[in-house]
Motif scaffolding. Structure first.
Motif, PDB file in Angstrom:
ATOM      1  N   ASP A 482      -7.686  -6.066 -12.700  1.00 38.93           N
ATOM      2  CA  ASP A 482      -6.680  -6.931 -12.095  1.00 38.93           C
ATOM      3  C   ASP A 482      -5.766  -6.051 -11.234  1.00 38.93           C
ATOM      4  N   LEU A 483      -6.132  -5.914  -9.976  1.00 40.34           N
ATOM      5  CA  LEU A 483      -5.394  -4.982  -9.118  1.00 40.34           C
ATOM      6  C   LEU A 483      -3.962  -5.431  -8.883  1.00 40.34           C
ATOM      7  N   GLU A 484      -3.755  -6.733  -8.925  1.00 38.59           N
ATOM      8  CA  GLU A 484      -2.404  -7.216  -8.695  1.00 38.59           C
ATOM      9  C   GLU A 484      -1.460  -6.643  -9.755  1.00 38.59           C
ATOM     10  N   ASN A 509     -10.319  -1.667  -0.529  1.00 35.10           N
ATOM     11  CA  ASN A 509     -10.827  -2.421   0.618  1.00 35.10           C
ATOM     12  C   ASN A 509      -9.660  -2.988   1.440  1.00 35.10           C
ATOM     13  N   ALA A 510     -10.001  -3.567   2.589  1.00 34.34           N
ATOM     14  CA  ALA A 510      -8.958  -4.004   3.526  1.00 34.34           C
ATOM     15  C   ALA A 510      -8.013  -5.043   2.914  1.00 34.34           C
ATOM     16  N   GLY A 511      -8.572  -5.986   2.179  1.00 30.15           N
ATOM     17  CA  GLY A 511      -7.755  -7.038   1.578  1.00 30.15           C
ATOM     18  C   GLY A 511      -6.782  -6.459   0.554  1.00 30.15           C
ATOM     19  N   ASN A 512      -7.282  -5.536  -0.266  1.00 28.46           N
ATOM     20  CA  ASN A 512      -6.429  -4.888  -1.264  1.00 28.46           C
ATOM     21  C   ASN A 512      -5.322  -4.094  -0.588  1.00 28.46           C
ATOM     22  N   LEU A 513      -5.657  -3.437   0.506  1.00 25.59           N
ATOM     23  CA  LEU A 513      -4.651  -2.639   1.213  1.00 25.59           C
ATOM     24  C   LEU A 513      -3.528  -3.520   1.727  1.00 25.59           C
ATOM     25  N   ARG A 514      -3.931  -4.677   2.257  1.00 26.81           N
ATOM     26  CA  ARG A 514      -2.900  -5.597   2.764  1.00 26.81           C
ATOM     27  C   ARG A 514      -2.016  -6.081   1.635  1.00 26.81           C
ATOM     28  N   ALA A 515      -2.661  -6.361   0.491  1.00 26.55           N
ATOM     29  CA  ALA A 515      -1.884  -6.818  -0.662  1.00 26.55           C
ATOM     30  C   ALA A 515      -0.923  -5.713  -1.108  1.00 26.55           C
ATOM     31  N   ALA A 516      -1.413  -4.476  -1.138  1.00 28.93           N
ATOM     32  CA  ALA A 516      -0.569  -3.350  -1.547  1.00 28.93           C
ATOM     33  C   ALA A 516       0.612  -3.205  -0.584  1.00 28.93           C
TER      34      ALA A 516
END
Length: 570
Positions: A482-484, A509-516
């Motif tokens: 659960d990266l969030e 990945n790109a989506g995770n980076l944006r979330a971070a």
DNA sequence: GCCGTTTTCGGCCCGACTGTTTTCAGTCG
């Protein structure tokens, strides 16, 4: 992540609907949803849990319900019914180049072909060429296509695709009369993996380019050759498409062939609403061409800031460009050092001196040595005593003044089964950069894995979480995590996220980076180099960072040493 | 089935190439 499974199910529905042939817009809607989910970058289950499936462009109430059903039960009623009505293995047939829904329908209706083996048999026996609209050539093409599917046409890592692409670009550039050669498509967008190459050429004499292109030394097959467009296959089945575009349309061609499809669909709709028409030859008002030679001009006339290729995925970049709110993306030259590298003290191939020479040659301001620790016995991981010796050695090397980069003391410390670390705190306390990583028990449940990682991040000496999702592109999926929650714990413990630049990882990945980024987390782009030439992986990290909308400010190894040390002194 | 600074109904990207066709359908990107 079950995104791929979901996308596959939607695609199968689309294909079965097409084979059934009742409505041509319904399958189109399923395909659109399929594409959106394929390029999502975020776990679809997380989105489903938040009840936000319909926020995905192309997903409405009906498809959202089907996705939920699939996630909960592994089944979709419509798909099950369709499979009963049309008992055809559409997915394997569709994979054959040259075979689409219409052909599948034809061979199913006329010959009872339901799978690849029966298709091959029918082709071998010459029964396909007897069908209306089919001929000998089509039949041969299908036979060859089946062989290709059997060999397995797979995508290549971006790095591999670029390695294939470079000599072809050089070869084309040397054809007389060629003015420009640019590879577009997913390679220009710097996707993690690339399915084929789309090369765009500006040349005096298109025919000459086509003639030379199809005899490139590594060509095994020419699948199309026309006056402006040709397709070849290279050894191993990798496809390369080439287009010649007139100079005054080259910018429009770049825009068009760079994609993504969804980005372009949006852009063309904006053009239409403004009474314009956009295609690969230009932007037109009626018959009059208002732009074409310059890619940026097209965006500008449509009222958008220039959208860098890495962002063209229809993930909000259009809106941001309309409002002048695109981020100023990080550039390769912003990088001042590498915080994760290995030497032959653990599983690296080069000595620390060799690595430092290479770092110096790349103009780094600082450079961190971070070898593995003891639990990773297979990598000759270090125990406290060896690590202690390493720390002292680096003090000596820094004092020697032999290298321009400041050498930072680090380690890639293993996260154990219970989330504790395999090096004592008193040694960790002496390190400049403590990176912690998962290298074992990768099949832990989501709950266990998340707890493990979060617990590790709570150690006050930890600075960076290495390759957070653990994936190996085309080889191993990310582990369940659960990266969030990980991001939240990292944020409150002032831990950085690594963007591992190794082209086989590109993790996050790109989506995770944006979330971070949205959460205000800082990122370290690290090569994880095990050999000197792997220090050049940094480029892939920067591409990926750009795909994740990161700016210079989001990345800590763009900071000068003093400021970096301030960030690291927690 | 989705979607909306023209629309909650009526549209849905579009051009190149191939093969089997005398004018076009299917596939692909």
């Amino acid at each position: 992540m079950r995104n791929r499974e979901v996308a596959r199910a939607l695609k199968e529905i689309a294909l079965l609907l097409e084979v059934e042939g009742k409505d041509k817009f319904k399958p189109r809607a399923y395909r659109r949803a399929m594409r959106a989910i394929t390029s999502l970058g975020e776990d679809i289950e997380a989105i489903a849990k938040r009840d936000e499936l319909t926020e995905i462009p192309g997903v409405g109430k009906a498809i959202a319900e089907k996705i939920s059903s699939f996630l909960e039960t592994g089944k979709i009623d419509l798909l099950e019914r369709l499979r009963e009505r049309v008992p055809v293995k559409v997915m394997e047939l569709e994979a054959v180049p040259g075979v689409g829904p219409k052909t599948i329908k034809l061979v199913y209706d006329e010959l009872g072909v339901t799978d690849l083996d029966l298709l091959e048999k029918a082709a071998e026996e010459g029964r396909i060429s007897d069908l209306k609209g089919m001929g000998k050539k089509t039949e041969d093409q299908i036979k060859e296509g089946i062989q290709l599917v059997r060999v397995g046409l797979e995508r290549k890592l971006l790095s591999e695709a670029m390695a294939v692409c470079e000599p072809i670009e050089l070869y084309i550039a040397e054809i007389p009369g060629v003015r420009k050669v640019v590879t577009t498509g997913s390679l220009r967008r710097r996707r993690e993996t690339v399915g084929d190459l789309d090369i765009l050429v500006d040349a005096e004499d298109a025919a000459k380019v086509m003639d030379a292109f199809v005899v490139y030394e590594k060509v095994t097959d020419v699948s199309a050759k026309g006056s402006t467009k040709s397709s070849i296959r290279l050894e191993g089945g990798f496809q390369v498409d080439l287009r010649v575009i007139p100079s005054d349309s080259f910018g429009a061609g770049l825009q068009y062939f760079t994609g993504s499809v969804d980005h372009n669909v949006r852009l063309r709709a904006i053009a239409q609403n403004a009474g314009l028409k956009l295609n690969e030859y230009g932007l037109f008002r009626g018959e009059e061409k208002v732009a074409g030679s310059d890619e940026a001009e097209i965006y500008s006339i449509l009222g958008l800031d220039y959208v860098p290729p890495e962002l063209r995925e229809n993930k909000g970049e259009i809106e941001a460009a309309q409002q002048g709110e695109l981020p100023e993306l990080i550039e390769h030259d912003d990088i001042r050092g590498d915080l994760h590298t290995h030497t032959d003290a653990s599983d690296g191939s080069n000595t620390i001196e060799e690595m430092l020479d290479a770092a110096d040659a790349r103009g780094f301001e600082y450079f961190c040595i971070s070898d593995h620790t003891q639990s990773l016995t297979i990598a000759n991981g270090m125990d406290e005593a060896r690590l202690q010796k390493c720390i002292e050695e680096i003090d000596d090397l820094n004092a020697s003044g032999r290298w321009k980069p400041t050498i930072l003391k680090g380690a890639e410390v293993d996260i154990l089964a219970d989330g504790s670390l395999d090096i004592e705190d008193e040694v960790l306390a002496q390190l400049d950069v403590v990176t912690v990583s998962i290298h074992s028990r990768m099949k832990d449940s989501k709950e266990v894995m998340t707890d493990r990682v979060c617990h590790a991040l709570e150690n006050k000496y930890v600075h960076v979480l290495g390759h957070p999702s653990g994936r190996l592109l085309l080889k191993r999926p990310e582990f369940e995590i659960d990266l969030e929650r990980v991001f939240e714990v990292a944020k409150s413990n002032r831990v950085l996220m690594e963007l591992n630049a190794a082209p086989s990882r590109l993790d996050l990945n790109a989506g995770n980076l944006r979330a971070a980024r949205r959460m205000g987390l800082k990122v370290a782009i690290n090569t994880d180099a095990h050999k000197i030439h792997e220090l050049d992986f940094m480029s892939y990290g920067v591409y990926q960072a750009r795909r994740g909308w990161l700016t210079k400010e989001d990345v800590v190894n763009t900071l000068p040493l003093k400021k970096l040390m301030r960030v690291l002194s927690k």
